[in-house]
Write a protein that holds these residues in place. Sequence first.
Motif, short mmCIF file in Angstrom:
data_model
loop_
_atom_site.label_atom_id
_atom_site.label_comp_id
_atom_site.label_asym_id
_atom_site.label_seq_id
_atom_site.Cartn_x
_atom_site.Cartn_y
_atom_site.Cartn_z
N TYR A 20 1.54 -1.11 20.87
CA TYR A 20 0.36 -1.21 20.00
C TYR A 20 0.13 0.13 19.32
N ILE A 21 -0.02 0.07 18.01
CA ILE A 21 -0.27 1.28 17.23
C ILE A 21 -1.50 1.05 16.35
N GLY A 22 -2.19 2.13 16.03
CA GLY A 22 -3.30 2.05 15.10
C GLY A 22 -2.80 2.28 13.68
N MET A 23 -3.46 1.67 12.71
CA MET A 23 -3.07 1.83 11.31
C MET A 23 -4.33 1.88 10.46
N GLY A 24 -4.36 2.81 9.52
CA GLY A 24 -5.56 2.97 8.69
C GLY A 24 -5.22 3.13 7.22
N PHE A 25 -6.14 2.65 6.37
CA PHE A 25 -6.02 2.79 4.92
C PHE A 25 -6.96 3.90 4.46
N ALA A 26 -6.56 4.56 3.39
CA ALA A 26 -7.42 5.59 2.82
C ALA A 26 -8.59 4.97 2.06
N ALA A 54 0.87 -1.19 0.00
CA ALA A 54 0.00 0.00 0.00
C ALA A 54 0.91 1.23 0.00
N ARG A 55 0.67 2.11 -0.93
CA ARG A 55 1.55 3.28 -1.07
C ARG A 55 1.45 4.24 0.11
N GLY A 98 12.51 4.63 2.00
CA GLY A 98 12.48 3.23 2.41
C GLY A 98 12.91 3.00 3.83
N GLU A 99 13.15 4.08 4.58
CA GLU A 99 13.57 3.94 5.98
C GLU A 99 12.48 3.23 6.78
N LEU A 100 12.89 2.27 7.59
CA LEU A 100 11.94 1.45 8.34
C LEU A 100 11.40 2.21 9.54
N ARG A 128 4.53 4.00 3.62
CA ARG A 128 4.21 2.82 2.83
C ARG A 128 4.10 1.58 3.73
N LEU A 129 3.25 0.65 3.34
CA LEU A 129 3.11 -0.64 4.04
C LEU A 129 3.38 -1.76 3.06
N ARG A 130 4.18 -2.73 3.49
CA ARG A 130 4.44 -3.92 2.67
C ARG A 130 4.29 -5.17 3.54
N VAL A 131 3.64 -6.20 2.97
CA VAL A 131 3.56 -7.52 3.59
C VAL A 131 4.55 -8.40 2.84
#
Length: 203
Positions: free
Chosen positions: A108-114, A18-19, A70-72, A50-53
């Motif tokens: 624990y963090i929250g994460m959301g997609f547009a 996900a970009r 690309g920094e983690l 960015r998110l990558r699996v």
Amino acid sequence: MSAFNDLSDEIESILFIAREVMVYQVPPRTSASGYKAADWNVESFIWKGRLRVIELGTRCEIRLEDSTTGELFATVPYAAPWTSVEPVLDSSRYFVLRVEGEGGKRAYIGMGFAERGEAFDFQVSLQSVSKRSSRPAASDPAKPAPPPKDYSLKEGQTFTIKIPGREGKKDASASAPASGAASGGGGGLFSLPPPPPPGGRKR
């Protein structure tokens, strides 16, 4: 040769990308049933990128990285029992991720997609990982069922059935003299000679 194998084991397989995703600070859980995105300030994120699996051999990681460099930012190992990613109760676009740091520390963090479509594809990629890991390994195939036993009698074979209470009678008849069955005096199993005539004289 071993060095080549080590390199091949580190080849990354990207299952989903996900970009742009947003990361939020998650307040303490208020319900045992789960988290709610309504409890966050979704208009104020703490990071965006960015998110990558990614699959690395038998391992799977969710990586949050800077879209440009690309920094983690954070890594989420995804493995059984598959509890490091938890959907929220009130939206299909938001999740809670369990981030693991050095020394076994967890946050624990929250994460959301547009877009909801991206959130759906993200879940599908995680489901594919869990399904593959639950299959038996190719090097350990399931053992075939043993063939049914053949209880039929082969040619010339016999068998004996013993009936309780009948063994003694069978043995007694077998021990009786063979001439007893044909002699007079009543026959039977225990044949006796006829009585002598009166006075001891023969007729």
